[in-house]
Design a protein around this motif. Sequence first.
Motif, mmCIF file in Angstrom:
data_model
loop_
_atom_site.group_PDB
_atom_site.id
_atom_site.type_symbol
_atom_site.label_atom_id
_atom_site.label_comp_id
_atom_site.label_asym_id
_atom_site.label_seq_id
_atom_site.Cartn_x
_atom_site.Cartn_y
_atom_site.Cartn_z
ATOM 1 N N ASP A 1 0.830 -1.198 0.000
ATOM 2 C CA ASP A 1 0.000 0.000 0.000
ATOM 3 C C ASP A 1 0.865 1.248 0.000
ATOM 4 O OD1 ASP A 1 -2.262 -1.499 0.027
ATOM 5 O OD2 ASP A 1 -2.513 -1.442 2.205
ATOM 6 N N PHE A 2 0.353 2.283 -0.650
ATOM 7 C CA PHE A 2 1.004 3.585 -0.703
ATOM 8 C C PHE A 2 0.010 4.629 -0.199
ATOM 9 C CE2 PHE A 2 2.998 0.937 -3.810
ATOM 10 C CZ PHE A 2 4.342 1.240 -3.742
ATOM 11 N N THR A 3 0.539 5.744 0.240
ATOM 12 C CA THR A 3 -0.295 6.844 0.712
ATOM 13 C C THR A 3 -0.247 7.977 -0.301
ATOM 14 O OG1 THR A 3 0.093 6.280 3.015
ATOM 15 C CG2 THR A 3 -0.693 8.502 2.556
ATOM 16 N N LEU A 4 -1.389 8.308 -0.873
ATOM 17 C CA LEU A 4 -1.506 9.417 -1.820
ATOM 18 C C LEU A 4 -2.063 10.636 -1.085
ATOM 19 C CD1 LEU A 4 -3.027 7.705 -4.979
ATOM 20 C CD2 LEU A 4 -0.673 8.383 -4.629
ATOM 21 N N ARG A 5 -1.433 11.756 -1.285
ATOM 22 C CA ARG A 5 -1.939 13.007 -0.726
ATOM 23 C C ARG A 5 -2.577 13.810 -1.860
ATOM 24 N NH1 ARG A 5 2.581 15.264 3.572
ATOM 25 N NH2 ARG A 5 2.394 13.575 5.082
ATOM 26 N N ILE A 6 -3.879 13.977 -1.786
ATOM 27 C CA ILE A 6 -4.629 14.673 -2.830
ATOM 28 C C ILE A 6 -5.108 15.995 -2.256
ATOM 29 C CG2 ILE A 6 -6.650 14.573 -4.323
ATOM 30 C CD1 ILE A 6 -6.340 11.564 -4.389
ATOM 31 N N GLY B 1 -10.666 24.286 4.691
ATOM 32 C CA GLY B 1 -10.013 23.870 5.930
ATOM 33 C C GLY B 1 -9.183 22.616 5.804
ATOM 34 N N THR B 2 -9.205 21.940 4.670
ATOM 35 C CA THR B 2 -8.429 20.714 4.467
ATOM 36 C C THR B 2 -7.295 21.014 3.503
ATOM 37 O OG1 THR B 2 -10.401 19.355 4.803
ATOM 38 C CG2 THR B 2 -8.511 18.312 3.733
ATOM 39 N N ILE B 3 -6.056 20.811 3.962
ATOM 40 C CA ILE B 3 -4.903 21.053 3.096
ATOM 41 C C ILE B 3 -4.758 19.908 2.096
ATOM 42 C CG2 ILE B 3 -2.407 21.368 3.045
ATOM 43 C CD1 ILE B 3 -2.548 22.681 5.719
ATOM 44 N N TYR B 4 -4.721 18.685 2.596
ATOM 45 C CA TYR B 4 -4.655 17.522 1.715
ATOM 46 C C TYR B 4 -5.422 16.383 2.363
ATOM 47 C CZ TYR B 4 -1.041 15.803 4.896
ATOM 48 O OH TYR B 4 -0.350 15.395 6.005
ATOM 49 N N PHE C 1 -8.606 6.839 11.293
ATOM 50 C CA PHE C 1 -7.364 6.113 11.052
ATOM 51 C C PHE C 1 -6.867 6.335 9.632
ATOM 52 C CE2 PHE C 1 -5.126 2.292 9.665
ATOM 53 C CZ PHE C 1 -4.156 2.179 10.642
ATOM 54 N N TYR C 2 -7.768 6.282 8.659
ATOM 55 C CA TYR C 2 -7.343 6.464 7.274
ATOM 56 C C TYR C 2 -7.022 7.919 6.948
ATOM 57 C CZ TYR C 2 -8.351 1.658 6.044
ATOM 58 O OH TYR C 2 -8.318 0.293 5.952
ATOM 59 N N GLN C 3 -7.339 8.827 7.842
ATOM 60 C CA GLN C 3 -6.907 10.220 7.698
ATOM 61 C C GLN C 3 -5.621 10.487 8.477
ATOM 62 O OE1 GLN C 3 -10.027 13.258 8.142
ATOM 63 N NE2 GLN C 3 -11.505 11.581 8.238
ATOM 64 N N GLU C 4 -4.949 9.415 8.906
ATOM 65 C CA GLU C 4 -3.723 9.491 9.707
ATOM 66 C C GLU C 4 -3.971 10.181 11.041
ATOM 67 O OE1 GLU C 4 -0.625 11.228 7.425
ATOM 68 O OE2 GLU C 4 -0.557 9.604 5.953
#
Length: 1353
Positions: free
Chosen positions: A26-31, A39-42, A185-188
Amino acid sequence: MTSRDGLGGPGGMGTLGRRQRFENSDFTLRIYPGDLAEGTIYCPISARKTTTAAEAIDRVIQRLQLDRTRCYVLAEVKEFGGEEWILNPTDCPVQRMMLWPRVALEHRPMYGGEDYRFLLRQKNLDGSIHYGGSLQMWLQVTEERRRLMERGLLPQPDSQGDHADLCCLPELNERSLLDNLRSRFYQEKIYTYVGSILIGINPFKFLPIYNPKFVKMYDNHTLGDLEPHIYAVADVAYHAMLERQRNQCIVISGESGSGKTQSTNFLIHHLTALSQKGFASGVEQIILGAGPVLEAFGNAKTAQNNNSSRFGKFIQVNYQESGTVRGAYVEKYLLEKSRLVYQEHNERNYHVFYYLLAGVGDEERKAFHLKKPEEYHYLSQDCFTVEGEDLKHDFERLQLAMEMVGFLPATRKLIFSLLSAILHLGNIRYKRKNRDDSIDICNPEVLPVVSELLEVKEEMLFEALTTRKTVTVGERLIVPYKLSEAGTVRDSMAKSLYSALFDWIVFRINHALLNNRDLEETTKILSIGVLDIFGFEDYESNSFEQFCINFANERLQHYFNQHIFKLEQEEYAAEGISWKNIDYIDNTGCINLISKKPTALFHLLDEECNFPQATNQTLLDKFRRQHEGNRYIEFSAVMEPAFIIQHYAGKVKYGVKDFREKNTDHMRPDIVALLKSSKNAFICSLIGIDPSATFRWAVLRAYFRALVAFKEAGKRHKPRMTGEITLSYAGKNKCSVWVLVSCVDPQTVKCLMGLYGHKQLPQKAFCTTHLLNVKSLKYLSKLTLHDRITKSLLHLHKKKKPPSISAQFQASLNKLMETLGLSEPYFVKCIRSNADKVLCVFNDNLVLRQLRYTGMLETVRIRQSGYNFKYSFEDFVHHFHVLLPPGVSVARESIQECLGQLDLQPEGYQVGKTKVFLREAQRQQLQASLHREVLRRIVVLQRRFRARLERKQFVRMREAASCIQVQQEDYGDPVLQEGAALCLQTHWRGYRARQRFRRWRQAALVLQKLWRFQLERRCAAALVIQAAWRCHGARREYQDLREAVGKLQALSRGFLVEEHNGHIFKSTQYSIPTFCEYCSSLIWMMDRASVCKCEKCCQKTTVKCSKMGNNVLYVDISHLTNEEKTVPLVVEKLINYIEMHGIYTEGIYRKPGSANKIKELRLGLDNDVDGINLDDYNIHVIASVFKQWLRDLPNPLMTFELYEEFVRAMGTYSAANPGGCSTHLNTLERLIFHLVRIALQEDTNRMSANALAIVFAPCILRCPDTIDPLQSVQDISKTTACVEYIICEQMNKYKVRLKDISTLEFAESKAKNKLTLILHILKAVSQWCSHWTSWEGLLLFLLFTDACLPPTV
C-alpha cells in the motif's frame, strides 16, 4: 506526497515473491482538494499500484463528503502555477507517482520551488475544468488558518463525518464506534478521546506528528482544545500535578504489538521537554538514555511484534515544586528468562545479542571470542533478521545510551564479556559415556572460552556442569547429572546470569537517577508515573510466563473498571444524585481464582512445588479438585495437560508443562560457589544478594589490598629518597587503592597516605559524581525489597526457603497497585490495527474484538451520560465567582439557585451533597461564559483607563492653550517682533550654511576615495604585469629544460622517432593483451617493437573483428563526411534528437541507459542510420550511444598529434582555439555547440560545464598509446580542464552573440520606424508642393525635414 516503506526497494528485489509483495503493498496518496474542501490542506488515502484515478476520486469524495452529483477529475501538477495534466479514469496515480524524482516523494516545504502534487478539480457541464483561485494562495491562507487554530485563536473546525471524542457520537453502538475510528485512522488521525481516556491505534508506520513543533503546540492546553494526541495527555498530567500538588500516573495498556513501548517513549520525551524550562539537566539525559538500554536488554522480536517488551516497567519521574525534574525511578516486573534458551517459531532472542555481534569492533570481537549468530545455539533456533533493521546503527545507539546513563567503557566491556560467556555457555553439548551413566562434554574446546570470560577455573566449571554435590548424614557424595538434567542446569545457569545482569543494570540506572533530596524523609515528592507493562498474550503454546502476564493485565483491567465504573457510580450514589447504573464486565472472579488464598492457582502451584514427587498431572488434578464448576476455568475432556482460563479478553489455554520448574527456577549451590570464586569482581557483585553488604565488603577488600600495596612500596623504598616513596604497584592492588580513595573519607585517606610517606594524592580520585554509598544503596534496596526473584534463587544453602516467582510477582503487582491508588490516573488504550503488522491497514474484526473486551462501549456510555467534571462547593465558587452574584454563600441551595440563573440545561448538571456535577457540554458552556465575562470586564477596564488617559491629555492641552493665549497678548510690541524675526533669520542662514558645508565635505571625501582607489588599481596592475612577465620568462626556461630532459629520456628509453624510407617508426612496448569486445578473441599482443605510425601502414596492420560493424561504428570521421556533409550523419541525427527531446532532462549525460537497448540501437545505427526510429528508445539510451560512439573513434576529435600540445597548453596558457583536420574540427565545433546548449540549461538538467567536461573529455582528448599509463592518468585533470575551458569560452561567445542579435533587432526596429516616418513626410510634402518647381520643392522638403526630424536623423 509520500510513499510507503518499500518504494525505493524494487531495484533490489530479485525474487518473484518480493516483487509480488511490492505489487500488493500500500502507498499513501496526498490529494489536495483546494477550495472544494475548506479547511483541508490535503486528504491522505491508501492506494496500490493498480488503483485507478476513478477509485482514488471515489475515496476522496467519501472521505471529505463532497457532492456526488458533480463530476471530478484528478490532475497532476509539477509546480505552482504550472501546467496540469488531467488523468484519465483508468490511469494509476501510484504508478505516475513512482516516476517522480526522489526529492519529490519526501516531505518538502509548502511553498518552495518545484513540487509534484495531485489536485482534485471539478469538471463543468461543458467539459471544461473549473480551476478556482490560485493553489499557492489557497495553501498559504489554509496554512495560516491552521496555525491560528493550533494557537487557540480560532475555533476547531466542525468534524466531517468523524469525531475527535467518541462521547460526541450522535448514535452510540459498536458500528458507529468502529466507523468513527476507521475514518480517523485512514486520515492518519490515530488518536481519539473518550473523555479523558486516549485511544491510540498502531499504524505500524511513523507519522510526522512527534517533532518539537507539536511539543510546543500542546503546551498548557486542556484536553479537547486541539486534535487528540498523546502529548496532550502528558501535558494535562504535568500541569494537573503542579496545580493540585498531587501525584499523577499514566497507565498504558493493550495487546502485544499495539504500540505501548513507543507510546511510553513519546510520553517520557514530552515530560522531560516540559520540565526543562529552556535548559536540560543531566537527569533528563539519563532518563532518555535509560529507554534504549532497557529495550536492548529486555525487548525481543515475537510473532506479533518486532519490538515486544518481555518485561514490565513502571517509570516514576520525580519533580520539584517548580516543575523541573529532580530524579526518577524505574521498577521492572518479571523478565521472561525462558526466552534466553528457547524461542518459538518466527521469534528471536533479546536484541542486545544481535546488536553486539553486528556492531562490535574487530579487536573486541577477538577479545570476547564472538562468532556469527548462526554459530550459537541460543540464537540459531529460528530467524535472525528483522526487515528494515540496522544492527550496527542500533549498537552505536546502545553505546551512546549506556554512556548517557553513566556506564563507563570498562563497565560496558564487562557487560559485553558476560553476554559472550552466556552465548558460549549455550554451545556446550553433552554425551553419555559408554561404561556408566555419567556424562561428558562433546565439545571441550568451549570450556576454556567460558572459563576465560567468567574468570573461573576450567576444572571447577567442568565439575559444576557435569556433577552435583549432595550432603547426607556423615558423608558428602558427588553424583553425576543425567543427560536431561545437565542441559537444564546449563540453561538455568545462563538464565540466572542474564537475569542478574538485567537486575544490576536496572539498579545502576536507578542509582544514576537518584537525587540526594529523595533520601530525606521530610522531602515532599511530586511525581508522574508511566506504566508500560507486557500486553495481553494468547499464543499457540502458552506457558507460565503468559499466565503471569495475563494475570497482570487482569489486575490492570480491574483497576480501570474500578476508576471508570465502580468508584464513579458509588460516588454518584453517595452524593444522592439521580443516576441509573451502567452494567460492565467485572473480572473480580477471575482475579480471585488466580490469586485469592487458600485455593488460588498460584497458591496451589506453590504447594506442588514443595513436593519432590509432584508432576504436571498432580498439579492439574489439584486444580480440578479445587475449582471444578468455577465458570472462569475449564478443563479439557481429553487427557491433555492443560487448562483454560476465561480472561476479560477471552479464553486462553495454558499448558502445565514446566509450570513448577519455572516457578522455582533455582540455581544449584555448586554453580553459586563457582561464580563466587570468579576473579572478576563484576560477576561476584551480580551474585551478591544485598547490594549494601556487597559494597561494604568491596570497600573492606580494597582497604586491605591498598594496605598491602603500601607495604610493598615501603619495602622498595630507597634510603637516598627524602621521605617520599613511589607506588609502583600494578594490577589488583592499584585498583584497590583507587576504590579506597573513591569510597572512604578523603581526610582518612590523606592520613593513611601520610602515614606511609605518600604526600602527593591524585585530585581526580575525590570526584563524587554518581559514587556508590551505603545510604543510597540501602534506600534503593528498600524500594526493591519485594523483588528478589534473581537474588533469592542464588542462595539455596540457607535454611529459610526463598519465595517462589509467583509470590514475588504478586508482591510486585500489589506494590504497583498501591502506587497507582495514591495517584490520579490517566488511561491510554493502545489497539492493534491488524495482526500482520502491515502499514496503515485497519482490520475491523480485530479492532472490534479489542474494543469489546476492554469495555470501550460501556466506557463511552458512562462518559457520555455521566458527569465527567466534579467540583466541591468551595472550588466551584472560587472558580466561577465571576459569573455568580456577589456575596454568594457556599451552600447547596445558594449554588442550586445560581446554576438555575446561568441558562444551563437542567439535565446537564446536578448538585449533590458536597459537590457540583457537570457534563462536558455544560462545563464548556460555563467556561465560555466565564471567558466572555472576563473579556467584557477587561474591555471595561481598558475603556476607563483609556478615558482617563484621554481626559488627562485634554486637560494638559487646555492648560497649554490658555498659556498660549496669555502669552499672545504680550507679543504685540513691534520691537519684540523685530527681534524675533532677526532670530529666525539667523538660525535659518546658519542651517543653510551648515547644509552646504556638509555637501562639500561629502564631495571631497568621495573624490579622495576615488583617487586613492585609482592609485591602488595602478599599483596592482603594475604588480600583475611584472609578475606575468617574470612568470613568462621562468615558464620559457622551464619549457626549454623540459624539452631537453624529454629528449634525453626518449634517447634512453628508445622512444625517439626514426624515419626510414618514408616510414615513421616509434618504439612502443605492449604488455597488455587486447581482446575483442564482441567475440572475446585475442586481437594483438607484442612485448616490444618498433611500429610504423603512418596512416598507410596503420590501416594495413589493423586487425578487425569479423563481427564488428563497418558502416558507422569504429570508423574514422573522414570516412563519414564529404564536401556536402561536413559533420557525420549519425552525429547530426543523435544531437538533433537530444536537443529536441532531452535538453531539459535531468542528468542527460550522467545517468546510463539500459544495456540491452544500447546494444540494439548501436546495431540499428550501424546497419541503417536513416531508417532507425529514435522515438522507440529512451533519451538516456540515445545519450549513452552517442558517448560510446565518440569513445570508439579510431582517432579522437582532438587528434593524437595535438594531445601533447593541449596538455602542455593547460600548464602554460589557455587552449581556446583547438586545432586539427577539417573533418574533426567541424565535428568538434558541432559537439561543442551542442554542449554549450546543454550547459545553458543547467538549472533544469543539472549538467554544468564541469560535469560535461568530465563526461566528454575522454571522448575529445584521448592519450596516444605511446604515453606512459601513469602519465596519462595524471593528465586527466588537465584534459578535463581543457574541455571545460573550451565549453565556457564558447558559452560566453554564444551569450555575446545573443546579445548582439538583440541589439541588432532593436536597431532594426528603430530604423524601420524612422523610415516609415520619412515615407509619410515625403507623401505629405509631394502633395503640398505639387505646384512648385522641382528645385523649390526640394528646398522646401529639406527645410521641412530639418525642422521636423530629431537631430540624430
